[in-house]
Structure formats: structure tokens, C-alpha cells
Scaffold this motif. Structure first.
Motif, mmCIF file in Angstrom:
data_model
loop_
_atom_site.group_PDB
_atom_site.id
_atom_site.type_symbol
_atom_site.label_atom_id
_atom_site.label_comp_id
_atom_site.label_asym_id
_atom_site.label_seq_id
_atom_site.Cartn_x
_atom_site.Cartn_y
_atom_site.Cartn_z
ATOM 1 N N GLY A 135 -31.960 17.799 46.616
ATOM 2 C CA GLY A 135 -32.648 17.069 47.670
ATOM 3 C C GLY A 135 -32.460 15.569 47.587
ATOM 4 O O GLY A 135 -32.659 14.851 48.563
ATOM 5 N N SER A 136 -32.055 15.062 46.422
ATOM 6 C CA SER A 136 -31.903 13.625 46.245
ATOM 7 C C SER A 136 -30.464 13.148 46.415
ATOM 8 O O SER A 136 -30.158 12.005 46.120
ATOM 9 C CB SER A 136 -32.407 13.220 44.857
ATOM 10 O OG SER A 136 -31.518 13.696 43.857
ATOM 11 N N LEU A 137 -29.583 14.020 46.894
ATOM 12 C CA LEU A 137 -28.188 13.631 47.082
ATOM 13 C C LEU A 137 -28.066 12.534 48.130
ATOM 14 O O LEU A 137 -28.817 12.498 49.101
ATOM 15 C CB LEU A 137 -27.356 14.836 47.528
ATOM 16 C CG LEU A 137 -27.142 15.923 46.493
ATOM 17 C CD1 LEU A 137 -26.507 17.138 47.140
ATOM 18 C CD2 LEU A 137 -26.281 15.412 45.366
ATOM 19 N N SER A 138 -27.102 11.640 47.926
ATOM 20 C CA SER A 138 -26.838 10.603 48.917
ATOM 21 C C SER A 138 -25.327 10.458 49.081
ATOM 22 O O SER A 138 -24.546 10.855 48.214
ATOM 23 C CB SER A 138 -27.475 9.279 48.500
ATOM 24 O OG SER A 138 -26.945 8.847 47.261
ATOM 25 N N VAL A 139 -24.941 9.888 50.211
ATOM 26 C CA VAL A 139 -23.522 9.694 50.507
ATOM 27 C C VAL A 139 -22.906 8.811 49.424
ATOM 28 O O VAL A 139 -23.482 7.803 49.019
ATOM 29 C CB VAL A 139 -23.346 9.060 51.900
ATOM 30 C CG1 VAL A 139 -21.889 8.698 52.161
ATOM 31 C CG2 VAL A 139 -23.850 10.014 52.971
ATOM 32 N N GLY A 140 -21.753 9.228 48.925
ATOM 33 C CA GLY A 140 -21.051 8.477 47.897
ATOM 34 C C GLY A 140 -21.244 9.023 46.497
ATOM 35 O O GLY A 140 -20.508 8.649 45.585
ATOM 36 N N GLY B 293 -26.838 24.131 48.372
ATOM 37 C CA GLY B 293 -27.067 24.861 47.134
ATOM 38 C C GLY B 293 -25.822 25.013 46.276
ATOM 39 O O GLY B 293 -25.909 25.441 45.128
ATOM 40 N N ALA B 294 -24.651 24.656 46.822
ATOM 41 C CA ALA B 294 -23.404 24.759 46.058
ATOM 42 C C ALA B 294 -23.232 23.600 45.088
ATOM 43 O O ALA B 294 -22.341 23.626 44.248
ATOM 44 C CB ALA B 294 -22.208 24.823 47.003
ATOM 45 N N VAL B 295 -24.086 22.589 45.197
ATOM 46 C CA VAL B 295 -23.989 21.446 44.288
ATOM 47 C C VAL B 295 -24.667 21.818 42.977
ATOM 48 O O VAL B 295 -25.855 22.126 42.939
ATOM 49 C CB VAL B 295 -24.638 20.190 44.899
ATOM 50 C CG1 VAL B 295 -24.620 19.042 43.911
ATOM 51 C CG2 VAL B 295 -23.922 19.799 46.180
ATOM 52 N N GLY B 296 -23.889 21.801 41.908
ATOM 53 C CA GLY B 296 -24.419 22.166 40.597
ATOM 54 C C GLY B 296 -24.984 20.991 39.838
ATOM 55 O O GLY B 296 -25.974 21.109 39.131
ATOM 56 N N SER B 297 -24.351 19.803 39.975
ATOM 57 C CA SER B 297 -24.843 18.626 39.277
ATOM 58 C C SER B 297 -24.259 17.366 39.891
ATOM 59 O O SER B 297 -23.218 17.388 40.540
ATOM 60 C CB SER B 297 -24.494 18.688 37.787
ATOM 61 O OG SER B 297 -23.090 18.712 37.621
ATOM 62 N N ILE B 298 -24.964 16.269 39.668
ATOM 63 C CA ILE B 298 -24.472 14.948 40.043
ATOM 64 C C ILE B 298 -23.816 14.368 38.807
ATOM 65 O O ILE B 298 -24.394 14.385 37.720
ATOM 66 C CB ILE B 298 -25.623 14.036 40.527
ATOM 67 C CG1 ILE B 298 -26.264 14.621 41.784
ATOM 68 C CG2 ILE B 298 -25.108 12.631 40.788
ATOM 69 C CD1 ILE B 298 -27.485 13.858 42.269
ATOM 70 N N ILE B 299 -22.609 13.858 38.964
ATOM 71 C CA ILE B 299 -21.870 13.294 37.843
ATOM 72 C C ILE B 299 -22.309 11.846 37.653
ATOM 73 O O ILE B 299 -22.242 11.049 38.583
ATOM 74 C CB ILE B 299 -20.341 13.350 38.094
ATOM 75 C CG1 ILE B 299 -19.899 14.760 38.433
ATOM 76 C CG2 ILE B 299 -19.586 12.772 36.900
ATOM 77 C CD1 ILE B 299 -20.211 15.795 37.371
ATOM 78 N N GLN B 300 -22.758 11.538 36.453
ATOM 79 C CA GLN B 300 -23.193 10.181 36.142
ATOM 80 C C GLN B 300 -21.979 9.324 35.819
ATOM 81 O O GLN B 300 -21.168 9.692 34.974
ATOM 82 C CB GLN B 300 -24.163 10.174 34.957
ATOM 83 C CG GLN B 300 -25.422 10.966 35.201
ATOM 84 C CD GLN B 300 -26.281 10.387 36.304
ATOM 85 O OE1 GLN B 300 -26.350 9.175 36.484
ATOM 86 N NE2 GLN B 300 -26.919 11.252 37.060
#
Length: 95
Positions: A36-41, A77-84
Motif C-alpha cells: 500500500g505504500s508503493l510510490s512511482v519510482g 499483490g505481485a510485489v514481494g519487496s521494495i529494494i532499498q
């Protein structure tokens, strides 16, 4: 007298809840929060192992760029993780 016979069953159920159900529901909650916290970029890794950058966000799906000029539509739901991204120092380290 019958309570003593139920005690092991209750103890096993409580242990099952503490060790399996509670951590799994916490991971699900954290995953929903992250999605839910995903953002463009953002650079993300999809559950299939594909790395991509978020190009566009809609209610239930995203458009992600997997290569320059190549975007695909995926379910949120296909997003598993945000890459830091690693922090970059302004000055190089001295040896």
C-alpha cells in the motif's frame, strides 16, 4: 477431573497459535502495508523474482518497467519487496 484431560489439548492449541498463526498474520499485515505504500519510482522485486521500477500506480494494479522502454501490468499483490537503495557517501573512503 475432565479439565485435566483438556489441558494438553488447550496447551497445544495455544502453542500452535503463538508459533505459527500469529507470526504469519503479522507478515501478511506487513506485506499489505508495504504494498500500500508503493510510490512511482520505487525499485521493487516481484514475487516471481523480477526486478522492476514502478512507473504507474492504479487501484489494484501497477505498471512496472522491467527494462528501458518495457513496461508490464502486474497485480499489486505481485510485489514481494521494495529494494532499498544503498546510501552513497559524498567522499570516498581512504585506505
Amino acid at each position: 477431573m475432565e479439565f485435566a484431560g483438556l489441558l494438553p489439548i488447550v496447551a497445544i492449541a495455544l502453542l500452535f497459535w503463538l508459533l505459527i498463526i500469529r507470526p504469519a498474520s503479522r507478515r501478511q499485515r506487513e506485506l499489505r502495508t508495504m504494498q500500500g505504500s508503493l510510490s512511482v519510482g520505487d525499485e521493487v522485486m516481484l514475487t516471481s523474482g523480477v526486478f522492476a521500477h514502478v512507473a504507474e500506480i492504479a487501484d489494484d494494479h501497477l505498471r512496472v518497467e522491467i527494462a528501458e522502454g518495457v513496461t508490464i501490468k502486474v497485480a499489486r499483490g505481485a510485489v514481494g519487496s521494495i529494494i532499498q537503495q544503498p546510501l552513497v557517501d559524498d567522499e570516498p573512503e581512504e585506505i
